[in-house]
Design an enzyme around this catalytic site. Structure first.
Site: not given
Ligand code: CS2
Ligand code: MG
Length: 402
Positions: A147, A159, A210, A212, A236, A262, A283, A339, A402
């Protein structure tokens, strides 16, 4: 068999983790991950004040009945706090059942569907050169899938970009730190990053990114199209997915594969995304989506629509979740990728694990259960310290995702 005790272990070896231990009258115990980054104590209370009292005396082999009792019996269904607490109990019970059967958990699920489990890790840098260096390092470690996250010129803190040489850990302050974001600067720069990565590393490497949750659907459509020449494995969390139909517009414009989920905690968060094939990878992971019992339902539903699993596995998911996830990954027919972010050295001493990494892939190990255990005495060395996830604003001050 009877549950005679259940206790929550909160420890902060580099970051906070919440672990549940369920003990039976036959001396077998099970371990579950109950970590929800930035909301750890809420899950501790849910377990200690509401769920553990109704567990004592039950037969731990009745995994499904206990799952239904907690899910339907809660009245206030779903949500990250409740489903993380339920997940910890579920995983601990599956761990007990597999230990009682004297077999590794994946055998209990139906045996392995593959020889090894493809994994991806994070490579990030404050600028393009340091990002390319991080990709080189991950590739040297054997990863076949990486990633890539890069600092964006003009954005102070992007991020996914770690501070110094530490692994990326977003929960970086007692109360939420504030970050500033520019979609324009991001959209203008990211294609350059992947052009540079492909130029140096060629087309072999699986590249993931990502977003995000930062974009609107049409912005995500534009980014997906801009990234098509670089053949990403997935893009993602392009947009926040409460409105699942938002992904329909992205899908209409780009063939870049889409991953999401996620932050989901139930099948209802992703049902439309899956049945309309608006995504390619789901995810939702075992620690936040109700455990093995519920994630198995999500995976089986996803298989009907050519959607594959791509479990979340950041540093804030404990080795217990990783262990359970790898047994699931070994079995699940529609596996995509797992991951994996390495944990701190202190973590390595507290959590013993049977899973192994080699040449970009994992195997879960043959230990009965999920193969991960916690040293409760060592865990006490690292007391809890509140840590919050950041809050994000646009450059004009608008509160943003965020
Ligand atoms: C991220 C995470 O790994 C990922 O895909 O989205 O680092 C996420 O920001 C954290 O799990 C938040 O606690
Ligand atoms: Mg993520």
């Amino acid at each position: 068999m009877k549950i005679i005790d259940a206790r929550v272990i909160v420890s902060c070896p580099g970051r906070n983790f919440v672990t549940l231990k369920i003990v039976t009258d036959q001396g077998i115990y099970g371990i579950g991950d109950a970590t929800l980054n930035g909301r750890e104590k809420a899950v501790v209370s849910y377990l200690e004040d509401y769920l553990i009292p109704v567990l004592i005396g039950r037969d731990p082999q009745r995994i499904e009945d206990i799952w239904q009792y907690i899910y339907r019996g809660a009245y206030w269904r779903r949500g990250p706090i409740g489903m993380t607490a339920l997940a910890a109990i579920d995983v601990a019970l599956w761990d007990i059942k597999a230990k009682a059967a004297n077999m590794p958990l994946y055998q209990l699920l139906g045996g392995r569907s593959r020889d090894r489990i493809l994994s991806y890790t994070h490579a990030n840098g404050r600028d393009l050169d340091s990002t390319l260096e991080a990709v080189r390092k991950a590739k040297e470690q054997g990863y076949k899938a990486i990633r890539v996250q890069c600092g964006i010129p003009g954005i102070a803190k992007t991020y996914g970009v770690a501070k110094g040489d530490h692994n990326y850990e977003p929960a970086d302050a007692d109360l939420p730190s504030e970050e500033s974001w520019s979609t324009e600067k991001y959209l203008n720069y990211i294609p350059e990053v992947f052009a540079a990565v492909r130029k140096e590393f060629g087309s072999e490497l699986h590249l993931l990114h990502d977003v995000h949750h930062r974009l609107t659907p049409i912005e995500a459509a534009r980014l997906g199209k801009d990234l098509e020449p670089f053949r990403l494995f997935w893009m993602e969390d392009a947009v926040p997915a409460e409105n699942q139909e938002a992904f329909k517009l992205i899908r209409q414009h780009t063939t870049t594969p889409l991953a999401v989920g996620e932050v989901f905690n139930s099948i209802h968060d992703c049902r439309e995304l899956i049945q309309n094939q608006w995504i390619d990878y789901i995810r939702s992971t075992i620690v936040h989506a109700g455990g093995i019992t519920h994630v198995r339902r999500i995976a089986d539903f996803a298989a009907l629509y050519h959607v594959r699993t791509g479990f979340h596995g950041a540093t804030d998911l404990s080795p217990v979740c990783m262990g359970a996830a790898l047994h699931f990954d070994y079995w699940v027919p529609n596996f995509g990728i797992q991951e994996h972010m390495p944990h701190s050295p202190q973590m390595e001493e507290i959590f013993t694990r049977a899973y192994r990494f080699e040449d970009g892939h994992f195997t879960p190990g043959e230990t009965p259960g999920h193969g991960v255990d916690i040293n409760e005495e060592l865990a006490k060395k690292y007391p809890y310290k509140r840590a919050s996830l950041p809050v994000n604003r646009l450059e004009d001050g608008t509160l943003w995702h965020w």
